[in-house]
Design a protein around this motif. Structure first.
Motif, PDB file in Angstrom:
ATOM      1  N   ARG A  35       0.805  -1.225   0.000  1.00  0.00           N
ATOM      2  CA  ARG A  35       0.000   0.000   0.000  1.00  0.00           C
ATOM      3  C   ARG A  35       0.833   1.267   0.000  1.00  0.00           C
ATOM      4  O   ARG A  35       0.385   2.311  -0.485  1.00  0.00           O
ATOM      5  CB  ARG A  35      -0.958   0.002   1.199  1.00  0.00           C
ATOM      6  N   PHE A  36       2.031   1.216   0.546  1.00  0.00           N
ATOM      7  CA  PHE A  36       2.832   2.434   0.624  1.00  0.00           C
ATOM      8  C   PHE A  36       3.713   2.628  -0.606  1.00  0.00           C
ATOM      9  O   PHE A  36       4.555   3.528  -0.637  1.00  0.00           O
ATOM     10  CB  PHE A  36       3.661   2.446   1.906  1.00  0.00           C
ATOM     11  N   GLN A  37       3.519   1.777  -1.606  1.00  0.00           N
ATOM     12  CA  GLN A  37       4.125   2.015  -2.909  1.00  0.00           C
ATOM     13  C   GLN A  37       3.125   2.655  -3.870  1.00  0.00           C
ATOM     14  O   GLN A  37       3.473   2.952  -5.013  1.00  0.00           O
ATOM     15  CB  GLN A  37       4.658   0.689  -3.497  1.00  0.00           C
ATOM     16  N   ARG A  38       1.891   2.837  -3.388  1.00  0.00           N
ATOM     17  CA  ARG A  38       0.897   3.533  -4.208  1.00  0.00           C
ATOM     18  C   ARG A  38       1.302   5.004  -4.362  1.00  0.00           C
ATOM     19  O   ARG A  38       2.113   5.538  -3.624  1.00  0.00           O
ATOM     20  CB  ARG A  38      -0.491   3.508  -3.535  1.00  0.00           C
ATOM     21  N   GLU A  39       0.654   5.639  -5.342  1.00  0.00           N
ATOM     22  CA  GLU A  39       0.871   7.072  -5.518  1.00  0.00           C
ATOM     23  C   GLU A  39       0.145   7.835  -4.416  1.00  0.00           C
ATOM     24  O   GLU A  39      -1.027   7.577  -4.133  1.00  0.00           O
ATOM     25  CB  GLU A  39       0.333   7.518  -6.891  1.00  0.00           C
ATOM     26  N   ARG A  40       0.819   8.759  -3.804  1.00  0.00           N
ATOM     27  CA  ARG A  40       0.196   9.570  -2.761  1.00  0.00           C
ATOM     28  C   ARG A  40      -0.664  10.637  -3.405  1.00  0.00           C
ATOM     29  O   ARG A  40      -0.206  11.374  -4.296  1.00  0.00           O
ATOM     30  CB  ARG A  40       1.277  10.227  -1.876  1.00  0.00           C
ATOM     31  N   ARG A  41      -1.909  10.732  -2.947  1.00  0.00           N
ATOM     32  CA  ARG A  41      -2.838  11.734  -3.450  1.00  0.00           C
ATOM     33  C   ARG A  41      -3.309  12.559  -2.257  1.00  0.00           C
ATOM     34  O   ARG A  41      -4.182  12.147  -1.497  1.00  0.00           O
ATOM     35  CB  ARG A  41      -4.028  11.102  -4.166  1.00  0.00           C
ATOM     36  N   TYR A  42      -2.723  13.731  -2.082  1.00  0.00           N
ATOM     37  CA  TYR A  42      -3.043  14.575  -0.932  1.00  0.00           C
ATOM     38  C   TYR A  42      -4.513  14.997  -0.976  1.00  0.00           C
ATOM     39  O   TYR A  42      -5.060  15.385  -2.008  1.00  0.00           O
ATOM     40  CB  TYR A  42      -2.137  15.800  -0.899  1.00  0.00           C
ATOM     41  N   GLY A  43      -5.154  14.893   0.193  1.00  0.00           N
ATOM     42  CA  GLY A  43      -6.577  15.214   0.281  1.00  0.00           C
ATOM     43  C   GLY A  43      -7.477  14.036  -0.022  1.00  0.00           C
ATOM     44  O   GLY A  43      -8.694  14.131   0.148  1.00  0.00           O
ATOM     45  N   LEU A  44      -6.896  12.917  -0.454  1.00  0.00           N
ATOM     46  CA  LEU A  44      -7.683  11.740  -0.820  1.00  0.00           C
ATOM     47  C   LEU A  44      -7.278  10.489  -0.064  1.00  0.00           C
ATOM     48  O   LEU A  44      -8.131   9.754   0.463  1.00  0.00           O
ATOM     49  CB  LEU A  44      -7.573  11.462  -2.321  1.00  0.00           C
ATOM     50  N   ASN A  45      -5.937  10.171  -0.028  1.00  0.00           N
ATOM     51  CA  ASN A  45      -5.543   8.919   0.606  1.00  0.00           C
ATOM     52  C   ASN A  45      -4.407   9.131   1.609  1.00  0.00           C
ATOM     53  O   ASN A  45      -3.933  10.226   1.801  1.00  0.00           O
ATOM     54  CB  ASN A  45      -5.143   7.880  -0.455  1.00  0.00           C
TER      55      ASN A  45
END
Length: 338
Positions: free
Chosen positions: A328-338
């Motif tokens: 899960r922490f290799q996903r793209e970070r989307r601020y305000g969403l995840n």
């Protein structure tokens, strides 16, 4: 997993409410709402067909219906247009209109007659509902009125509703297409400041769907999801230090119309997500170090301890995900969403 484009969440809700400019009744010639049926018309079609042998009007009507509707009569939308023919006939022949209509339909479309008569009964029920609720519906906000009308259509007609009123969907889909074009443009508009991106999104929603619907979409979170999914927004947020980033997110939500309570509640969610991402970042760095120095059972034992130290009661979930190949922490970070 590939991320959803900005238009998906926004358009899904927009499609639910937008469309209140269209006629409520069955498809017809452009003459406004269908007239109410006469008392004779409100009775359900009799189970037995009348004897109209020798009545030249039956033949004339059957020919008229065949010429006008025969090419597409198998479609529910075309069959529904016969409701207006039936109303006109009842107005001209109050005593015999029902019998004439039945006989003409049976002559013109013998294999579809029962289906058409059943649809006429449903349309009569639907138009009685409209007549009984007309004043109350007129007093509702557009989005609520449209949603209630469609709810009643689906209750009476089921899956046929979307076919009978299929023409209504075209303008709604056109608005959705316009919105998606705007979102696609803003998604790549990295030169625009964050406030301008939010302004253009909100302005587009207001222009397409009206301010009432736009507020509903903001309240549901759809507008915010659309904004924070944009690459142009995420690139700018990623470049900010954490405190300024959160302040910018809060300001964007206010600009979209979020209440102050909602802004603060979502900010707390953002903080919890930030803490998880920081823990995840540290975990992944230590995990890579362990994988470089250990293998087999010693590595697995070390990872169990590492996950427990970073994630506590969530450690077993993280372990199951990794066994299935998901990190899960290799996903793209989307601020305000995840």
């Amino acid at each position: 997993m590939k991320r959803l484009k900005p238009a998906i969440a926004f358009s899904a809700l927009a499609l639910l409410f937008a469309g209140s400019l269209f006629d409520w009744s069955a498809p017809q010639k452009p003459s406004g709402k269908l007239p109410s049926a006469t008392p004779a018309a409100q009775a359900q079609e009799p189970a037995t067909r009348p004897d109209t042998n020798g009545d030249h009007r039956v033949v004339e009507l059957a020919v008229h219906y065949l010429e006008r509707y025969g090419d597409t009569i198998t479609g529910p939308a075309t069959q529904a247009r016969l409701y207006n023919e039936r109303i006109d006939l009842l107005a001209r022949f109050p005593e015999s209109g029902t019998q004439l209509f039945q006989a003409a339909i049976t002559t013109a479309f013998p294999e579809l007659a029962d289906t058409i008569f059943a649809l006429m009964a449903r349309l009569e029920r639907y138009n009685r509902w409209l007549d009984n609720h007309e004043l109350r519906l007129q007093g509702l906000p557009e989005m609520e009125r449209y949603a209630e009308i469609w709810q009643q259509r689906e209750a009476i007609f089921g899956a046929l509703a979307s076919q009978i009123w299929a023409e209504e969907q075209n303008p709604v889909e056109a608005k959705s297409a316009q919105l998606q074009q705007t979102l696609a443009r803003l998604d790549q508009a990295t030169e625009l400041p964050l406030a301008e991106l939010a302004h253009q999104l909100k302005t587009t929603a207001d222009e397409l769907y009206g301010m009432d619907l736009s507020r509903q979409l903001a309240g549901s979170g759809a507008t915010g999801h659309a904004l924070f999914t944009m690459d142009s927004v995420q690139q700018q947020l990623a470049s900010l230090p954490p405190e300024r980033r959160q302040q910018s997110i809060n300001d964007l939500r206010r600009q979209l119309g979020y209440s102050e309570d909602a802004v603060q509640a979502l900010a707390r969610d953002d903080q919890r997500r930030e803490e998880k991402w920081q823990a995840g970042k540290a975990y992944m760095e230590e995990r890579r170090t362990l994988a470089d120095t250990l293998s087999g059972e010693p590595l697995e034992a070390a990872l169990v301890e590492l996950r427990q130290r970073h994630f506590g009661f969530s450690a077993p979930t993280i372990e199951r995900e990794e066994r299935e190949g998901f990190f899960r922490f290799q996903r793209e970070r989307r601020y305000g969403l995840n």
